[in-house]
Design a protein around this motif. Structure first.
Motif, PDB file in Angstrom:
ATOM      1  N   ILE A 197      49.655  48.345  26.243  1.00 43.28           N
ATOM      2  CA  ILE A 197      49.398  49.425  27.197  1.00 43.28           C
ATOM      3  C   ILE A 197      50.577  49.503  28.158  1.00 43.28           C
ATOM      4  O   ILE A 197      51.017  48.485  28.701  1.00 43.28           O
ATOM      5  N   MET A 198      51.079  50.702  28.324  1.00 41.51           N
ATOM      6  CA  MET A 198      52.180  50.898  29.269  1.00 41.51           C
ATOM      7  C   MET A 198      51.793  51.929  30.310  1.00 41.51           C
ATOM      8  O   MET A 198      51.081  52.892  30.028  1.00 41.51           O
ATOM      9  N   TRP A 199      52.297  51.702  31.493  1.00 42.81           N
ATOM     10  CA  TRP A 199      52.124  52.618  32.616  1.00 42.81           C
ATOM     11  C   TRP A 199      53.367  53.504  32.662  1.00 42.81           C
ATOM     12  O   TRP A 199      54.484  53.007  32.745  1.00 42.81           O
ATOM     13  N   CYS A 200      53.178  54.774  32.590  1.00 42.66           N
ATOM     14  CA  CYS A 200      54.325  55.687  32.556  1.00 42.66           C
ATOM     15  C   CYS A 200      54.394  56.486  33.836  1.00 42.66           C
ATOM     16  O   CYS A 200      54.011  57.661  33.887  1.00 42.66           O
ATOM     17  N   GLY A 201      54.858  55.822  34.870  1.00 41.84           N
ATOM     18  CA  GLY A 201      55.140  56.522  36.115  1.00 41.84           C
ATOM     19  C   GLY A 201      56.615  56.874  36.122  1.00 41.84           C
ATOM     20  O   GLY A 201      57.122  57.484  35.182  1.00 41.84           O
ATOM     21  N   ALA A 202      57.304  56.476  37.174  1.00 41.77           N
ATOM     22  CA  ALA A 202      58.734  56.745  37.239  1.00 41.77           C
ATOM     23  C   ALA A 202      59.473  56.029  36.122  1.00 41.77           C
ATOM     24  O   ALA A 202      60.426  56.545  35.559  1.00 41.77           O
ATOM     25  N   GLU A 203      59.041  54.830  35.836  1.00 47.72           N
ATOM     26  CA  GLU A 203      59.629  54.057  34.757  1.00 47.72           C
ATOM     27  C   GLU A 203      58.502  53.551  33.877  1.00 47.72           C
ATOM     28  O   GLU A 203      57.420  53.234  34.380  1.00 47.72           O
ATOM     29  N   PRO A 204      58.736  53.452  32.580  1.00 51.72           N
ATOM     30  CA  PRO A 204      57.692  52.871  31.729  1.00 51.72           C
ATOM     31  C   PRO A 204      57.606  51.360  31.951  1.00 51.72           C
ATOM     32  O   PRO A 204      58.617  50.671  31.872  1.00 51.72           O
ATOM     33  N   ARG A 205      56.429  50.896  32.291  1.00 53.11           N
ATOM     34  CA  ARG A 205      56.233  49.462  32.543  1.00 53.11           C
ATOM     35  C   ARG A 205      55.052  48.980  31.706  1.00 53.11           C
ATOM     36  O   ARG A 205      54.040  49.673  31.610  1.00 53.11           O
ATOM     37  N   THR A 206      55.183  47.785  31.181  1.00 49.86           N
ATOM     38  CA  THR A 206      54.115  47.239  30.363  1.00 49.86           C
ATOM     39  C   THR A 206      52.986  46.732  31.247  1.00 49.86           C
ATOM     40  O   THR A 206      53.216  45.973  32.190  1.00 49.86           O
ATOM     41  N   VAL A 207      51.788  47.155  30.934  1.00 48.21           N
ATOM     42  CA  VAL A 207      50.606  46.714  31.676  1.00 48.21           C
ATOM     43  C   VAL A 207      49.870  45.619  30.916  1.00 48.21           C
ATOM     44  O   VAL A 207      49.386  44.664  31.494  1.00 48.21           O
ATOM     45  N   LEU A 208      49.808  45.771  29.645  1.00 52.72           N
ATOM     46  CA  LEU A 208      49.050  44.825  28.838  1.00 52.72           C
ATOM     47  C   LEU A 208      49.820  44.542  27.560  1.00 52.72           C
ATOM     48  O   LEU A 208      50.116  45.453  26.784  1.00 52.72           O
ATOM     49  N   SER A 233      73.670  57.921  37.861  1.00 46.84           N
ATOM     50  CA  SER A 233      72.499  57.236  38.406  1.00 46.84           C
ATOM     51  C   SER A 233      71.337  58.213  38.514  1.00 46.84           C
ATOM     52  O   SER A 233      71.529  59.417  38.670  1.00 46.84           O
ATOM     53  N   VAL A 234      70.145  57.661  38.430  1.00 41.76           N
ATOM     54  CA  VAL A 234      68.940  58.494  38.399  1.00 41.76           C
ATOM     55  C   VAL A 234      67.974  57.994  39.469  1.00 41.76           C
ATOM     56  O   VAL A 234      67.465  56.878  39.368  1.00 41.76           O
ATOM     57  N   PRO A 235      67.722  58.789  40.509  1.00 43.88           N
ATOM     58  CA  PRO A 235      66.685  58.371  41.459  1.00 43.88           C
ATOM     59  C   PRO A 235      65.324  58.440  40.763  1.00 43.88           C
ATOM     60  O   PRO A 235      64.949  59.497  40.261  1.00 43.88           O
ATOM     61  N   PRO A 236      64.600  57.330  40.717  1.00 45.11           N
ATOM     62  CA  PRO A 236      63.390  57.331  39.890  1.00 45.11           C
ATOM     63  C   PRO A 236      62.225  58.098  40.495  1.00 45.11           C
ATOM     64  O   PRO A 236      61.392  58.605  39.758  1.00 45.11           O
ATOM     65  N   TYR A 237      62.134  58.161  41.810  1.00 48.67           N
ATOM     66  CA  TYR A 237      60.978  58.820  42.398  1.00 48.67           C
ATOM     67  C   TYR A 237      61.397  59.646  43.612  1.00 48.67           C
ATOM     68  O   TYR A 237      62.476  59.451  44.175  1.00 48.67           O
ATOM     69  N   ALA A 238      60.540  60.570  43.974  1.00 50.47           N
ATOM     70  CA  ALA A 238      60.844  61.469  45.086  1.00 50.47           C
ATOM     71  C   ALA A 238      60.586  60.779  46.417  1.00 50.47           C
ATOM     72  O   ALA A 238      59.803  59.839  46.503  1.00 50.47           O
TER      73      ALA A 238
END
Lengths: 823, 556
Positions: B130-141, B487-492
Motif C-alpha cells: 500500500i502506498m500513500w500518493c500525496g506529494a510524493e509516493p510513500r510506502t504505507v504497508l 527542482s520541484v517544490p512538492p507541495y503548495a
C-alpha cells in the motif's frame, strides 16, 4: 508500547475454555484442567496474533545493483563482490531488499534462500531512476533504513531527481559506490550545435570517452561518409567538431563510428537522428518571363525555395525572405511595398533587394515604403535636357496681312526660330489662298536659308488656313523629334472647316498647335479655340513692341540611368559571419553596378575599391534584416562571378543570413521516462499559437494539444515509449514555418559519463558514504526519522509459553498419576 | 523452507529435544514403596518420604507418545514461524491511496483509507503493498505487514496541498517484473494515454461515501516578461477551471482589473499586462466555497526587477551615458559603491564589481574577452553569449580593419564576470565602435548579463519543475535538491528562497475528479489463514483430542 491483536475475533474462542472442566465429563477445576485451560488460553491469544505497536521501527536496508548493459564485466564482478559484502554485513534483525537493474544476462546475485532478503528485478526498460524509485518504496514512510547503490550512474532523469530529493527529505542515507567502467574508447555523444536547415552546414559536436590513440571518427548516414576525423587522441573525454552539408531535409539517421585499436566492437557506433529543416521559403518578386527565379534557384542550391507569386502573395507570413529582383516600383503595389516594409520591421521578414536598370533609384524605389528599410540610398541623378523640336511655322500671307502685319508675323517667326537649337528642325508654310512650303523642314541651323525664305514672303491672296495646317502636319509627321509643334501666324480671319477633328487628331499624334494673332484686335475667339483644340497656346501680337515669348517647348529634366557598366574591383567586409570559410579576397570584379550609397549603420559586405560604392550592403531594420545588392545576381553585372567557385555558396549564405531568423517559437523537448513535455515560448509579437505533430516509430501521428501556462509560454504533455525514436514537426498554427525536433532512444552502452546522475551529490546530501573502489560495502549505516508506527509480533512468545505449559502439563500429569496410583 | 523466528538448526535441535523429552516423560514411572502407617495422620509424611523416582525401562503407549509429540511439534513449528523460501507467486497488488488535494472533499480521504485497510486484510499479505500518493509516493504497508497497520499509520493523514503522485507510483511499479495489479483508492485522474504507456491494468476502487461535490479552482497562474518590452514589468495569466465563479485578483491587496478576459474550454482566462516587477504579492481568489478549498486561491510573489545600477568611469566618453539612459532597465549610479556593475577604463574604478571594461591592447590578447562564471565550459558559454550579447551584430570586419587585428572574441572562466574590450575600439578617428548600431545593444545586454539578472520561473507550482534557477529552501532550511534536473517544490504553501525572499508555491492542479470507480469489481484473491494459524488450530484440535482421551482413561 501498545498491545494489540491483529485477529481480535479469535478471542471469541475464550468462551470455550471453561468447557474443559465439563468435557468430556464433569471433573471440576482440578489441576489438570487448569493447566489445560492455561494452554488453551495461550493458544487462543496466539491465534489472535498479539503485537506490540511501537515507533521502534525495524530497519530496512536496500541495495541497488546496476547490472545494466552499460556496466562492463569487470564492474559487474566488482558489484557482485560488493553485494556479497553488503549481504554479509546485514544486521540479523534488519530486513534487506536487493534491486537488480538489467540483470537478465548476468549470473545470479546473492543466495536465494534468505527470508530477510527481498528481491526486485527491474525489466528491460528499467533505469537508475526506476531503481531509486523502487528502493525508496522498500522503506516505509517514517521508517529506518538505508539505500546502497552500486552503479555507473548513467541514466538519471527528472523522476530519479525527485526520488533522490525525497530520500534526502526522509533522512535515508544513500551509500554510493560508482562503477567507473573501463577505458575502452567509445563514442558517447553527438549533438548539433545549432538547428540545421537544408542549404546550411550541419555542425555537430561528437564526444568520445575512454583512452586511445590514432583513432578515426567517422560520421555516416547509411553507408555514406559525411565527415571524418583521423589521428584522434582520447584520454578521458574528447570533443570533436564535425561538419557536413545535408542534401535533403527531414530526419537523417546518422551514425558516429569510432575505429582504431582498442575499440570494442559492441560500443563503437553511436546513433543520432538529426532533424534538418526545410529550406528557406523565399518569395521571388521579379520581372516575369526573364527566368530570373530559376537562375537564382540554381545558383544558390537547395537551401532556398523560391516561389513566384503571380498576382501578389496572399500573405507574407509564410515566407522567410522576399527577393526583389530588378523590379521597379511600378511592378509592386503600394500595399505590397508597405506590407513588406512592415513585415521586415515588425515580423522579422528578410528582404533581399537586387537588380540593375529597373531597381533602386531607376526603379523608383526612393518614393516607396521600401526606401526606409533599404540599407542603401537609391541615388537618382537627373540631367536637364532641351528636347528636340520640329516646328512648322504656318504664316498667313493673305491680303489681309498686308502692311506691317506680315512683317510682324516674320518677326514673330524669327523670334520663335531663335529659340531653337541647331539640331531642331523647322519648316515654313505660307498660305495665301493656296498653301506652299516657303522653307521645307530643315535643321534650324540653316538660318540663312530660313531667313531668305522669310524675306521672300509677301502679302496677297485669300485666307485659307486649314490646308496649310494639314500640310504642316503631314510634314511633321515623319520627323523624329521629341516635340512637334505648329505655330499659326495669322490676323485671325474667321474660317469654317473641320478644324476640330484635324487639330485633335494632330494633338493625339503628339503635334501641338499654337496660334498667334498678328495685329488687330487683342483677341480672336477663333484662334483661341484652335489653340485649345491643338493643345497649344494662343498669343496676341498687336504690334512689334509686344512680341511674345513663344513657348513651344520646355526644358525638362530626365533621369539619368544609375546603372554604371564597367568592371570595378571590390573589397570584402562584414566579417566571418558573412563569409564563413569562403575566401573574401577571391571575389572577382563586378561588371556593372547601380549607383547607391551605403546608409550609416549598414554593413558593407562588398564595396568597390574605387568610390566605396556598395555591392552588397546589409543591416538590421526592426526585427528583420535587409540586404541590398545593386547589381544582378545573375546577369551581366555579375558575369565575372560565374568563374568564382564560391559565388553560389556566398549568395546562399547571404540569403540565409538575411532571411527571417526569428522562429515564431522556441521549442524545448524533455523526456522523463515515458512522460514527454514540449515547451513552446513565443518569440514574436502577436497571438500566434504553437502547433506540433508527433511521429513515433510504429505508431500513428499525433497532433499535440498545447496549453498556455504563462503569457506566451505553452506546454504540451504526452506519453511515449522511451525506447523508440520520437520525431516532431513543430511550428505555429496557420504558418508553414516548421521546426523539426528529434529525440533518440537512450543508448545504454554509450552514455556520456559527464551526463550521469550525480550520485555523489545525493550521497553527500543524504549523509551517506561515498565508497572508493577498494572499500568494502559492509554494515550500511541506517537513517530516517523512525517515526513510523511499527509492530513486534508477540505470537511466538505466546506459542512458546503454551508449549512450555503443555510440557509441564504432561510432566505433571505423569508424575501425579503414578503418585495417585501408589496411593 | 525457513523460519521467521528461529534458525533451521535451532528449530531442528529443538524439535529433537522435544521428541527426546517427551520420550523420557513417556517412560517415566514412579517406583512406589509400600509404607505402613499407623494412622492417617502420617499419610502426608509417608508420601513425602517415599517419592516415586524410578524410571521404567520399557517404552509403552506409542500412539499416545506420537499424539503428544504432534501437539508439541505443532506448537514448536508455529512458534518458529515456517515460511517458504520461494518468492511469492501469483499476482502482486499495489494499493494506492490518493492523498492529494482533491481528497479534501468531505470524507473521501477517510473512505479511501478505510477501503485500503479492508482490501489489505483481504488480499494475500505477502503480495500486497500500500502506498500513500500525496506529494510524493510513500510506502504505507510493505508485503507481509499486518493490514491493521494501515489504519494506525494513516490515522493522522490529511489531504496534502499537492497534486497526486499516482502516476509516478504506477510508473515505478510498472518497471518491476512479474504479474501486477494496481488498485487506486481516490479521485485524482491521470492524463490520457498514461495507462497505455505503462501497460498496466489499473482499477479504481469505488469509495463508500457520498458523491463528490462540485469544485472550481485556479488552474493556471503564470507570469512572463512584459510583452510591452518594459524590463521592469511582467505579464500574468490566470485560468480557472470553471468560468462560472467570480475571480478576485489583487496585487498587494489592491484589486486589479484584467487587461483582457475570455472564456476558453469552459474556464475563465484573464490576462494582466505590465504588472510592476517589484516583488508584489499577486493573489487570486475564487468567490464562494466548493468541495475542495485548497485550490480556490493561488498566489505568486512577483519577481523583483529593479533597474541595474551602473557606475560610469568619468574618463569614458559621454556616449555611454546616452546608451544607459536609453534603457529603462539601467540606472546611472554616481558612485561605484552604490552600483551593481561598472563601466570602466581604469581597473581600480569599481574594483570587485562585474565590469564592462576598456583595456589596452597589452592588457588582453583578444579585442573582446568575456570572463564567465567559473565551472562553465568556455566553448559552450561563448556560443550562448555571442547572440545573447548581440555580438553577432558587430561589424567585425570593420573593426578588424580599423584596429589592424582580427576581431576575435575570447572566453575564460573567472570569479567575477567581465567583458573586456580594447579601448582603441572607442577611438572616434579609428574603429569608432560607439557610433555603430551594435554598440547600445552590446552595452545594454552586456550590462544585464554582468548584473546577473536571473530569469524567473513562469510558474511556481506544487509538483511542477521550476523553469529557472530559483532555489527554494525546505522546512529545515536546506536547499530543495535537484540532482541534475529542475527542482520541484512538492507541495503548495509559503516557501523561503535561497535569495532570502519568500515565495508562494501555488497548487495549480487540475483537480478534476476521475470518473466513477469500477462498477463490477473483480474477484480478488483472498489471503486465507496463514500457515501458523493453521498450525495453532491444528494443535488446539489435537489438544482437545488428547484431553478427551486422557479424561476418558484411554490415554495414560
Amino acid at each position: 508500547m501498545q498491545l494489540s491483536f491483529l485477529i481480535p475475533s479469535a478471542l471469541g474462542l475464550l468462551v470455550l475454555l471453561p468447557l474443559l472442566a465439563f468435557f468430556p465429563r464433569p471433573g471440576g477445576l482440578g489441576r489438570a484442567a487448569l493447566l489445560r485451560m492455561l494452554v488453551g488460553l495461550l493458544l487462543i491469544l496466539a491465534l489472535a496474533r498479539p503485537v506490540s505497536l511501537t515507533t521502534q521501527s525495524s530497519v530496512h536496508h536496500v541495495l541497488v545493483v546496476d547490472r545494466s548493459a552499460s556496466v562492463v564485466q569487470a564492474d559487474a564482478e566488482l558489484a557482485s563482490a560488493r553485494a556479497e559484502e553488503w549481504y554479509g554485513g546485514l544486521p540479523a534483525d534488519a530486513l534487506g531488499s536487493v534491486i537488480e537493474l538489467g540483470a537478465a544476462d548476468r549470473a545470479p546475485l546473492l543466495p536465494d534462500a534468505d527470508v530477510r532478503l527481498k528481491r526486485i528485478e527491474l525489466g528491460a526498460n528499467g533505469s537508475l531512476a526506476s531503481a531509486l524509485v523502487a528502493a525508496a518504496a522498500q522503506v516505509p514512510d517514517g521508517g529506518l533504513g538505508s539505500v546502497s547503490v552500486l552503479s555507473d550512474a548513467l541514466g538519471g532523469d527528472l523522476q530519479a531527481s525527485r526520488t533522490a530529493a525525497d530520500l534526502v527529505r526522509r533522512g535515508l542515507p544513500v551509500h554510493v559506490q560508482t562503477l567507473l567502467g573501463d577505458n575502452a574508447p567509445r563514442p558517447v555523444g553527438l549533438r548539433a550545435l545549432t538547428p540545421v536547415r537544408l542549404g546550411t552546414s550541419a555542425r555537430l559536436r561528437a564526444s568520445v570517452a575512454g583512452r586511445g590513440a590514432n583513432l578515426s571518427l567517422v560520421l555516416l548516414e547509411g553507408d555514406v561518409e559525411l565527415a571524418r576525423v583521423d589521428s584522434l587522441q582520447v584520454d578521458g573525454r574528447t570533443q570533436v567538431l564535425l561538419s557536413f552539408e545535408p542534401e535533403r531535409a527531414g530526419f537523417l539517421a546518422l551514425r558516429l563510428v569510432l575505429e582504431g585499436a582498442g575499440v570494442d566492437a559492441n560500443r563503437s557506433s553511436y546513433a543520432m537522428t538529426l532533424p534538418v529543416d526545410d529550406p528557406l521559403r523565399a518569395l521571388y518578386l521579379g520581372r516575369e518571363g526573364t527566368g530570373g527565379a530559376d537562375a537564382l534557384a540554381r545558383l544558390v542550391g537547395p537551401g532556398l525555395s523560391l516561389e513566384s507569386a503571380g498576382g501578389g502573395p496572399q500573405s507574407l507570413d509564410s515566407y522567410d525572405l522576399v527577393v526583389l529582383d530588378d523590379l521597379g516600383a511600378d511592378g509592386l503595389s503600394e500595399e505590397l511595398c508597405a506590407s513588406i516594409a512592415r513585415s521586415v520591421t515588425e515580423d522579422g521578414l528578410g528582404l533581399f533587394a537586387c537588380g540593375a536598370r529597373s531597381a533602386f533609384g531607376a526603379g523608383g524605389w526612393q518614393d516607396t515604403a521600401l526606401a526606409d528599410v533599404l540599407p542603401v540610398e537609391a541615388l537618382q541623378k537627373e540631367e536637364k535636357r532641351d528636347p528636340s523640336v520640329a516646328l512648322g511655322i504656318v504664316i498667313d500671307t493673305s491680303g489681309s496681312m498686308g502692311g506691317n502685319r506680315v512683317q510682324l508675323a516674320k518677326e514673330v517667326a524669327r523670334l520663335a526660330m531663335r529659340r531653337l537649337l541647331p539640331h531642331d528642325k523647322v519648316g515654313i508654310v505660307e498660305f495665301f489662298g493656296a498653301k506652299r512650303w516657303a522653307a521645307p523642314l530643315q535643321p534650324a541651323s540653316n538660318n540663312i536659308e530660313l531667313e531668305r525664305a522669310l524675306n521672300r514672303l509677301a502679302a496677297g491672296g485669300g485666307t485659307i488656313i486649314l490646308p496649310a495646317i494639314e500640310e504642316a502636319f503631314y510634314g511633321l509627321l515623319n520627323v523624329d523629334a521629341r516635340y512637334k509643334h505648329i505655330l499659326v501666324l495669322t490676323d485671325g480671319g474667321v474660317e469654317s472647316g473641320a478644324f476640330e477633328p484635324m487639330l485633335r487628331r494632330m494633338a493625339s499624334r503628339g503635334i501641338t498647335t499654337s496660334t498667334v494673332l498678328i495685329g488687330g484686335d487683342a483677341h480672336s475667339e477663333f484662334l483661341v479655340t484652335l489653340a485649345n483644340w491643338g493643345k497649344g497656346r494662343f498669343y496676341s501680337v498687336p504690334n512689334r513692341f509686344n512680341l511674345p515669348e513663344i513657348l513651344f517647348k520646355q526644358p525638362t529634366s530626365a533621369k539619368l540611368s544609375a546603372w554604371q557598366p564597367g568592371a570595378a574591383d571590390v573589397i570584402a567586409g562584414g566579417g566571418p559571419a558573412w563569409w564563413g570559410d569562403i575566401d573574401p579576397r577571391a571575389v572577382p570584379a563586378v561588371e556593372g553596378l547601380v549607383q547607391t550609397e551605403r546608409k550609416a549603420g549598414a554593413t558593407g559586405v562588398l564595396e568597390t575599391i574605387e568610390g566605396k560604392r556598395p555591392v552588397l550592403a546589409s543591416w538590421r531594420h526592426g526585427l528583420g534584416r535587409v540586404t541590398a545588392m545593386p547589381t544582378e545576381p545573375v546577369g551581366p553585372g555579375s558575369r565575372a562571378w560565374d568563374e568564382w567557385p564560391d559565388y553560389g555558396r556566398f549568395l546562399a549564405r547571404t540569403l540565409e543570413r538575411t532571411a527571417r531568423d526569428l522562429a515564431p517559437f522556441a521549442f524545448d523537448l524533455q523526456r522523463d521516462g515515458h512522460a514527454m513535455t514540449l515547451t513552446a515560448v513565443r518569440l514574436v509579437e502577436g497571438d500566434l499559437l504553437p502547433a506540433a505533430r508527433v511521429h513515433a516509430e510504429g505508431d500513428t501521428d499525433m497532433e499535440l494539444s498545447f496549453e498556455e501556462r504563462a503569457p506566451g509560454r505553452f506546454e504540451a504533455t504526452w506519453f511515449a515509449d522511451p525506447s523508440t525514436l520520437l520525431t516532431l514537426d513543430a511550428g505555429a498554427k496557420n504558418l508553414q514555418h516548421i521546426q523539426r525536433l528529434a529525440l533518440d532512444p537512450r543508448q545504454e552502452r554509450l552514455h556520456d559519463p559527464r551526463q550521469g546522475f550525480p550520485l555523489a551529490d545525493l550521497s553527500a546530501a543524504s549523509g551517506g558514504q561515498i565508497l572508493s573502489a577498494d572499500a568494502a560495502l559492509q554494515a550500511p549505516v541506517a537513517g530516517g526519522s523512525g517515526s513510523a508506527l511499527d509492530y513486534r509480533e508477540l505470537r511466538p512468545w505466546f506459542l512458546l509459553l503454551a508449549l512450555v505449559a503443555y510440557l509441564f502439563d504432561i510432566f505433571d500429569r505423569r508424575r501425579n498419576r503414578e503418585t495417585v496410583e501408589s496411593v | 523452507m525457513s523460519f521467521l523466528n528461529l534458525s533451521p538448526a535451532i528449530f531442528w535441535l529443538g524439535l529433537a529435544g522435544l521428541a527426546a523429552g517427551l520420550y523420557a516423560l513417556q517412560r517415566l514411572r514412579v517406583r512406589h514403596r509400600e509404607v505402613s502407617v499407623p494412622t492417617l495422620l502420617f499419610w502426608r509424611e509417608a508420601i513425602e518420604e517415599a517419592p516415586a523416582r524410578v524410571l521404567v525401562e520399557r517404552f509403552r503407549h506409542l500412539p499416545a507418545y506420537l499424539l503428544v509429540l504432534a501437539i508439541a511439534g505443532a506448537l514448536w513449528l508455529a512458534m518458529a514461524g515456517p515460511r517458504s523460501d520461494a518468492a511469492p507467486t501469483g499476482e502482486r497488488y499495489l494499493l494506492l491511496v490518493d492523498g492529494s488535494a482533491i481528497m479534501a472533499d468531505g470524507e473521501r480521504l477517510q473512505a479511501a483509507i478505510e477501503a485500503a485497510a479492508e482490501l489489505a486484510a483481504e488480499l494475500p499479505a505477502d503480495r500486497r503493498t500500500i502506498m500513500w500518493c500525496g506529494a510524493e509516493p510513500r510506502t504505507v504497508l510493505l508485503p507481509g505487514e499486518p493490514a491493521r497497520l494501515v489504519r494506525e499509520r494513516l490515522a493522522e493523514a490529511q489531504a496534502e496541498p499537492a497534486p497526486a503522485s499516482l502516476e509516478r507510483a504506477i510508473r515505478g511499479w510498472s518497471q518491476q517484473a512479474g504479474e501486477r495489479s494496481v488498485i487506486v483508492l481516490g479521485d485524482s485522474d491521470w492524463q490520457g494515454g498514461f495507462l497505455d504507456s505503462v501497460g498496466l491494468d489499473v482499477l479504481r476502487w469505488p469509495l463508500d461515501t457520498d458523491e463528490r461535490t462540485s469544485n472550481n479552482g485556479v488552474r493556471i497562474l503564470g507570469i512572463s516578461s512584459a510583452r510591452s518590452g518594459d524590463p521592469l514589468a511582467v505579464d500574468a495569466l490566470v485560468v480557472t477551471r470553471d468560468a462560472s465563479a467570480s475571480v478576485q485578483v489583487s496585487l498587494n491587496d489592491t484589486p486589479r482589473t484584467p487587461t483582457s478576459e475570455m472564456t476558453l474550454a469552459g474556464g475563465l482566462v484573464l490576462h494582466f499586462r505590465d504588472l510592476p516587477a517589484d516583488g508584489g504579492h499577486l493573489q487570486v481568489r475564487l468567490a464562494g466555497s466548493d468541495g475542495v478549498a485548497l485550490d480556490d486561491q493561488a498566489s505568486r510573489v512577483l519577481p523583483v526587477r529593479r533597474a541595474l545600477r551602473v557606475a560610469l568611469d568619468p574618463s569614458l566618453p559621454q556616449v555611454f551615458t546616452a546608451a544607459i539612459a536609453a534603457d529603462r532597465g539601467l540606472q546611472l549610479a554616481a558612485d561605484p559603491a552604490a552600483a551593481d556593475v561598472v563601466v570602466r577604463a581604469n581597473a581600480s574604478f569599481g574594483a570587485g564589481l562585474p565590469a564592462l571594461e576598456w583595456n589596452s591592447r597589452d592588457a588582453q590578447q583578444e579585442p573582446l574577452l568575456i570572463t564567465h562564471d567559473a565551472g562553465a565550459d568556455s566553448t559552450e558559454a561563448l556560443s550562448q553569449l555571442v547572440p545573447k550579447l548581440g555580438l553577432d551584430r558587430i561589424d567585425a570586419q570593420a573593426l578588424a580593419t580599423a584596429t589592424g587585428a582580427p576581431f576575435a572574441v575570447g572566453a575564460r572562466p573567472g570569479a567575477m564576470r567581465s567583458i573586456g574590450l580594447w579601448n582603441e575600439l572607442l577611438d572616434a578617428d579609428g574603429a569608432d565602435m560607439a557610433s555603430s548600431r551594435a554598440f547600445p545593444v552590446l552595452v545594454s545586454r552586456g550590462l544585464r548579463w554582468l548584473g546577473g539578472s536571473t530569469e524567473f520561473p513562469a510558474e511556481i507550482s506544487a509538483g511542477r519543475p521550476l523553469s529557472s534557477t530559483l532555489q527554494l529552501l525546505d522546512r529545515e532550511g536546506a536547499t530543495l535538491q535537484a540532482f541534475g534536473a529542475a527542482s520541484v517544490p512538492p507541495y503548495a504553501g509559503e516557501w523561503a528562497a535561497a535569495d532570502g525572499s519568500q515565495q508562494a508555491v501555488a497548487l495549480l492542479s487540475d483537480l478534476t475528479p476521475a470518473g466513477a470507480g469500477a462498477e463490477a469489481l473483480p474477484d480478488l484473491e483472498s489471503s486465507g489463514p496463514s500457515a501458523i494459524t493453521l498450525l495453532i488450530l491444528a494443535a488446539m484440535g489435537l489438544l482437545a483430542l488428547e484431553w478427551f482421551l486422557v479424561r476418558t482413561g484411554r490415554m495414560p
